[in-house]
Write a protein that holds these residues in place. Sequence first.
Motif, short mmCIF file in Angstrom:
data_model
loop_
_atom_site.label_atom_id
_atom_site.label_comp_id
_atom_site.label_asym_id
_atom_site.label_seq_id
_atom_site.Cartn_x
_atom_site.Cartn_y
_atom_site.Cartn_z
N TRP A 694 0.83 -1.21 0.00
CA TRP A 694 0.00 0.00 0.00
C TRP A 694 0.86 1.26 0.00
CZ3 TRP A 694 -3.83 -1.76 4.41
CH2 TRP A 694 -4.72 -2.71 3.88
N ALA A 695 1.92 1.25 0.80
CA ALA A 695 2.79 2.43 0.86
C ALA A 695 3.48 2.66 -0.49
CB ALA A 695 3.82 2.26 1.96
N LEU A 696 3.95 1.59 -1.10
CA LEU A 696 4.63 1.73 -2.39
C LEU A 696 3.65 2.15 -3.48
CD1 LEU A 696 7.25 1.53 -3.91
CD2 LEU A 696 6.90 -0.94 -4.17
N ALA A 697 2.42 1.65 -3.43
CA ALA A 697 1.40 2.04 -4.40
C ALA A 697 1.07 3.52 -4.29
CB ALA A 697 0.14 1.20 -4.20
N ALA A 698 1.18 4.07 -3.08
CA ALA A 698 0.93 5.51 -2.91
C ALA A 698 2.10 6.34 -3.42
CB ALA A 698 0.69 5.80 -1.44
N LEU A 699 3.33 5.79 -3.35
CA LEU A 699 4.51 6.55 -3.76
C LEU A 699 4.72 6.54 -5.27
CD1 LEU A 699 7.25 8.00 -3.23
CD2 LEU A 699 8.26 5.72 -2.91
N LEU A 700 4.54 5.40 -5.92
CA LEU A 700 4.92 5.25 -7.34
C LEU A 700 4.30 6.31 -8.25
CD1 LEU A 700 5.03 1.36 -7.79
CD2 LEU A 700 6.94 2.98 -7.83
N LEU A 735 1.23 -3.10 -8.99
CA LEU A 735 1.87 -1.80 -8.86
C LEU A 735 1.97 -1.09 -10.20
CD1 LEU A 735 4.73 -2.73 -6.35
CD2 LEU A 735 2.71 -1.35 -5.87
N LEU A 736 2.14 -1.85 -11.29
CA LEU A 736 2.19 -1.26 -12.62
C LEU A 736 0.90 -0.50 -12.94
CD1 LEU A 736 3.70 -0.93 -15.31
CD2 LEU A 736 2.70 -3.12 -16.04
#
Length: 742
Positions: A694-700, A735-736
Amino acid sequence: MSGQEQPAGSGPGAVAAPGETAPDEAAPKDGSAEETEERDQPQNAWAARRDLVDHSPRTMKVGAHSRFGGGYTAGDQHGVSGGRVTGDVVMGSKTVHHWSFPGLSTAASASGEIPRRTLERLAASFVTADDAFDGLVERLRRDRVLVLSGARFTGRRTAALMLLHRLGATPVLALDRDTTPGSLADRFTARDDGTDTDRGDDRARGYLLCDLATRRGNALRETHLLGAADRLAEQDAYAVITVGPTAVLEDDVSPADWRPPTAQDVLAAHLRARTTEETAGRLLGLPDVKEFLHHGHQLREVAAFAQLLGRYAAGEVTEQEVAGFSLGSLENQVQEWFEEDESAVHLRDKAFLIALAAFDDGPYALTAELGDLLYGFLQQTENRSRVPEIPVFGTHVGKRLQLARAHRHEAEEHTEWGPVTQTKAAFDDERAALVLLREVWTGHPSARPALIAWLRRLADDGRPLVRTRAASTVAVLSRTDLPSAMALVIEPWATAGRFRHRLVAVNALTLAHHIGTPNIPRILDAWSTAEDRRLHWVAVRAYALIGPERPAQALAALRDATRALHRRPGGPDDFDGEMARELTQAVELLLLSPADAEVLTDLLSRLDDEPAVRDLSLGGFVNACRRTEDDERYGTPLVLRWYARAATDDDRTATEGIARLWREALGDPGHTRLALTALADWVLAANRSTTTEWALAALLPRLVTTPPEYQRLSHLLRTMPGEDGNPPPEVAARLLSTLPPR
């Protein structure tokens, strides 16, 4: 691995005996000096910081696996023991107080009568730990003579007197301590010199013999006690003999064990005997009294403290005197240890006490091993022509710890292979280590040569714990006498050829700063511009550890060092490459410190600076992105956790700053490859944790502002391999889908 710089053959077996050539001074046996230096690689700054956190003594602990920095940050305590143990309270100018310990001094055991009124005064405040005392009274009544075994200063002498008092054996004659087991019966004879005026015809006599001297070949035997009992019965008398836990007794002699009451019970009893019940309750509730009881004082000190509290209740002494009693009595104890002659505290025991101060709450076996190493150095100080002699067997662990007022316990110890359970030894009073080291360094300068040689040997040990404790010991010495510690220990380490020794200098300066030693930042500022490049290296490492307290100054010094490095005439050499890595690692540690917000803002403001400074900022950021919680391979990335926390708190400065540094690093030709590798690791971590995903999905999405940025990230997520070369993880496709098309 925290000990990754350890060369083959180092460790306990590599420690030379006193008088031999130190490892750093000896020629290598299997190659040239250059080959030895090549094998000596600097430990990674992150791993070195972890060792410092794991192995620092409890009086200097930052939070477990926490970050260095001063004050309180995000609910974590940083610094040294909250300022409670160290600082001016313990490390300032020594003030030794001499307190009297009424009724509890073993010096009173020389020959002479103890009057009945003295016994009655002691009885008024006497307490026991359990109901076993009544059984001891009956045993003494039956056998006439009782051997009472207990440690020093546990109230065993008072207990012996109270046993005699309970039987009405008054007055009591205290026998000379030089009495031997063989002459015991001869001591129990009626006095006919006319001085026995305090005894009535119907009253039994009492005898007290404290600390009966026994040794191998002169043990206390049953025949000695039987002969004594016959003599005592002839004159209707009773005797109590006190001995220590290691007294030499024959198997048929069964001493009675003395179990002392708690310090709180003894203090309460003494206060009630001196004041009213109400006043005693009020005194026991004072913060300074609770603090005193927390430190595990001996019963003789408890009795003296009760006397002082009685005077305080009467308005005769001040609150400051009450507050200072605990530390004053500890200082007196330490002074006793090192001022008494060899018959009281042997040189080997003094060496153990110093080792325990350095390795407080560390593995007992390690402390004993290195205490014997120090003992060898101390013997050579006393007599240079003497070959050091260290007894292999015969040391009684309990006796050693009893002398040191310390205890053993089982606890985990951090190692490069993970935590392991070990038997540790720790002072009962955690202030003792600091007070003891100060006393040895300033009160006994003749011990300095041996202590310095010992510390230098510890700095070369293959065990991270040993090297860290060498640094923490020198930190205490620096707080006590900075000029001497710098000249005799720290500067030689800082200018040594081996990275290992320089790292010990870094840790010593860092810990010295954390316990309030003045002028450490000034030293680092001077070394950062020194001509000696080894001092430069030490300053950079130390900036990374104490920098969170002064991030602007630390980063400015690191930038200046970077500029100087790139402007040096001639081509870069190996040392320049190592210094560049050190500078980058220093920025990494500062980013992961309590000063993260200030460091982030500073780095962002320097992205348009000259290339060397920009590389320093981006390199430190990418390194920080590779660090995970608890150093687990696929643990939560620390920078991503920071981003998630900032997003939750709506901290736009942090979220936008982290995203911008990511975009700059990914788009910079000199950092693209390492940045993509770090981001791929984040994806693999997200494959194991929904929270991380979730954190990475918010950053990308914030990393895509141009078509090249989209192409770079989409290519990574489509083609990156999974763990151990497996197909791309499922999380990559999810994530893509979060990337905004460009």
